[in-house]
Design a protein around this motif. Structure first.
Motif, mmCIF file in Angstrom:
data_model
loop_
_atom_site.group_PDB
_atom_site.id
_atom_site.type_symbol
_atom_site.label_atom_id
_atom_site.label_comp_id
_atom_site.label_asym_id
_atom_site.label_seq_id
_atom_site.Cartn_x
_atom_site.Cartn_y
_atom_site.Cartn_z
ATOM 1 N N ALA A 31 0.832 -1.207 0.000
ATOM 2 C CA ALA A 31 0.000 0.000 0.000
ATOM 3 C C ALA A 31 0.865 1.256 0.000
ATOM 4 O O ALA A 31 0.542 2.251 -0.654
ATOM 5 C CB ALA A 31 -0.927 0.000 1.212
ATOM 6 N N ALA A 32 1.980 1.217 0.740
ATOM 7 C CA ALA A 32 2.861 2.378 0.821
ATOM 8 C C ALA A 32 3.504 2.664 -0.528
ATOM 9 O O ALA A 32 3.600 3.818 -0.960
ATOM 10 C CB ALA A 32 3.942 2.144 1.873
ATOM 11 N N VAL A 33 3.948 1.610 -1.222
ATOM 12 C CA VAL A 33 4.573 1.775 -2.532
ATOM 13 C C VAL A 33 3.567 2.337 -3.533
ATOM 14 O O VAL A 33 3.864 3.289 -4.266
ATOM 15 C CB VAL A 33 5.137 0.427 -3.045
ATOM 16 C CG1 VAL A 33 5.568 0.551 -4.507
ATOM 17 C CG2 VAL A 33 6.316 -0.009 -2.190
ATOM 18 N N LYS A 46 0.799 10.069 -1.735
ATOM 19 C CA LYS A 46 0.228 9.825 -0.412
ATOM 20 C C LYS A 46 1.333 9.486 0.600
ATOM 21 O O LYS A 46 2.308 8.837 0.271
ATOM 22 C CB LYS A 46 -0.767 8.664 -0.459
ATOM 23 C CG LYS A 46 -1.976 8.920 -1.350
ATOM 24 C CD LYS A 46 -2.896 7.713 -1.363
ATOM 25 C CE LYS A 46 -4.119 7.950 -2.253
ATOM 26 N NZ LYS A 46 -4.996 6.765 -2.301
ATOM 27 N N SER A 47 1.146 9.942 1.831
ATOM 28 C CA SER A 47 2.080 9.640 2.912
ATOM 29 C C SER A 47 1.517 8.502 3.749
ATOM 30 O O SER A 47 0.382 8.579 4.221
ATOM 31 C CB SER A 47 2.292 10.875 3.802
ATOM 32 O OG SER A 47 2.851 11.932 3.060
ATOM 33 N N VAL A 48 2.311 7.456 3.932
ATOM 34 C CA VAL A 48 1.863 6.303 4.708
ATOM 35 C C VAL A 48 2.898 5.962 5.771
ATOM 36 O O VAL A 48 4.088 5.936 5.498
ATOM 37 C CB VAL A 48 1.646 5.071 3.810
ATOM 38 C CG1 VAL A 48 1.203 3.878 4.647
ATOM 39 C CG2 VAL A 48 0.596 5.371 2.739
ATOM 40 N N LEU A 102 -4.266 10.994 8.138
ATOM 41 C CA LEU A 102 -3.376 11.237 7.000
ATOM 42 C C LEU A 102 -2.269 10.186 6.944
ATOM 43 O O LEU A 102 -1.750 9.876 5.876
ATOM 44 C CB LEU A 102 -2.744 12.632 7.091
ATOM 45 C CG LEU A 102 -3.668 13.833 6.915
ATOM 46 C CD1 LEU A 102 -2.857 15.120 6.946
ATOM 47 C CD2 LEU A 102 -4.449 13.735 5.612
ATOM 48 N N THR A 103 -1.900 9.633 8.097
ATOM 49 C CA THR A 103 -0.829 8.639 8.130
ATOM 50 C C THR A 103 -1.237 7.348 7.426
ATOM 51 O O THR A 103 -0.390 6.508 7.125
ATOM 52 C CB THR A 103 -0.423 8.307 9.575
ATOM 53 O OG1 THR A 103 -1.537 7.733 10.265
ATOM 54 C CG2 THR A 103 0.025 9.562 10.310
ATOM 55 N N GLU A 104 -2.531 7.181 7.168
ATOM 56 C CA GLU A 104 -3.000 5.985 6.467
ATOM 57 C C GLU A 104 -2.981 6.183 4.951
ATOM 58 O O GLU A 104 -3.314 5.269 4.199
ATOM 59 C CB GLU A 104 -4.427 5.635 6.913
ATOM 60 C CG GLU A 104 -4.547 5.290 8.391
ATOM 61 C CD GLU A 104 -5.957 4.917 8.779
ATOM 62 O OE1 GLU A 104 -6.733 4.491 7.887
ATOM 63 O OE2 GLU A 104 -6.306 5.041 9.973
#
Length: 208
Positions: free
Chosen positions: A116-118, A125-127, A158-160
């Motif tokens: 998801a982060a990639v 987006k920031s994860v 936002l961290t998600e």
């Protein structure tokens, strides 16, 4: 389907091999290069021009991950970099985000978190890993925080890596209201991006 090219940067071969095998299970993600140091990372990024760089912070002697992130972002301001490390102190998180990292993952992150982060990084987006996000959420609930409870809740989400539309659905508010809240958050914290807002919130908590 567009394939997301990834550069792996870690001084441990076993970590890079494991990550490469894991990412290889996803049809839309391809590892195009590897590096064992900050110096090698810069060279590999120039050669392969990856969409996303997964960067360790501590890599022995020579250039560390923070410095490498700064130089990568100077060379290409749009370069997406995700920190992938065992270090989860507030200071490390702030330094990484200040350097230009878009995400912060711990090495015990679940595969789905990494995928998801990639994917989120190429969309801006920031994860962050769940433990990092959880600690941030508790900090933002502090009653003397300058943000309102709703703004603090929004910042924690936002961290998600949620989009404005997804944030609206989660909080049962319109996308326009989300944008208004974000504008207030950025203004109060004196920042212009989501990642910077998260880093600033952590930094202010650490100064108390």
């Amino acid at each position: 389907m567009n394939t997301i090219s990834v550069l792996l940067v870690d001084d441990h071969t076993v970590v890079r091999s494991g990550l490469k095998a894991l990412l290889g299970t996803q049809g839309d993600i391809a590892v195009v290069g590897e590096a064992a140091s900050g110096e090698e990372a810069l060279e590999a990024a120039h050669d392969h021009k990856p969409a996303v760089v997964l960067m360790d912070l501590a890599m022995g002697a020579g250039m560390d991950g923070i410095e490498a992130i700064k130089l990568l972002r100077q060379w290409n301001p749009k370069q997406a970099v995700i920190v992938f490390t065992t270090y989860d102190s507030d200071a490390d998180i702030v330094r990484a985000v200040d350097a230009g990292a878009m995400g912060y993952l711990l090495k015990d992150a679940a595969p789905e978190e990494i995928f998801a982060a990639v994917r989120g990084a190429v969309q801006g987006k920031s994860v962050m890993s769940a433990p990092v996000a959880s600690r941030l959420f508790q900090q933002l609930r502090n009653p003397d925080e300058i943000l309102t409870p709703r703004e603090a809740e929004l910042l924690s989400l936002l961290t998600e890596g949620l989009s404005n539309r997804d944030l609206g659905k989660r909080l049962f508010i319109s996308e326009a209201t989300v944008k208004t809240h974000l504008a207030h958050i950025y203004a109060k914290l004196g920042v212009e991006t989501r990642a910077a807002a998260i880093a600033t919130a952590i930094r202010r908590e650490g100064m108390r």
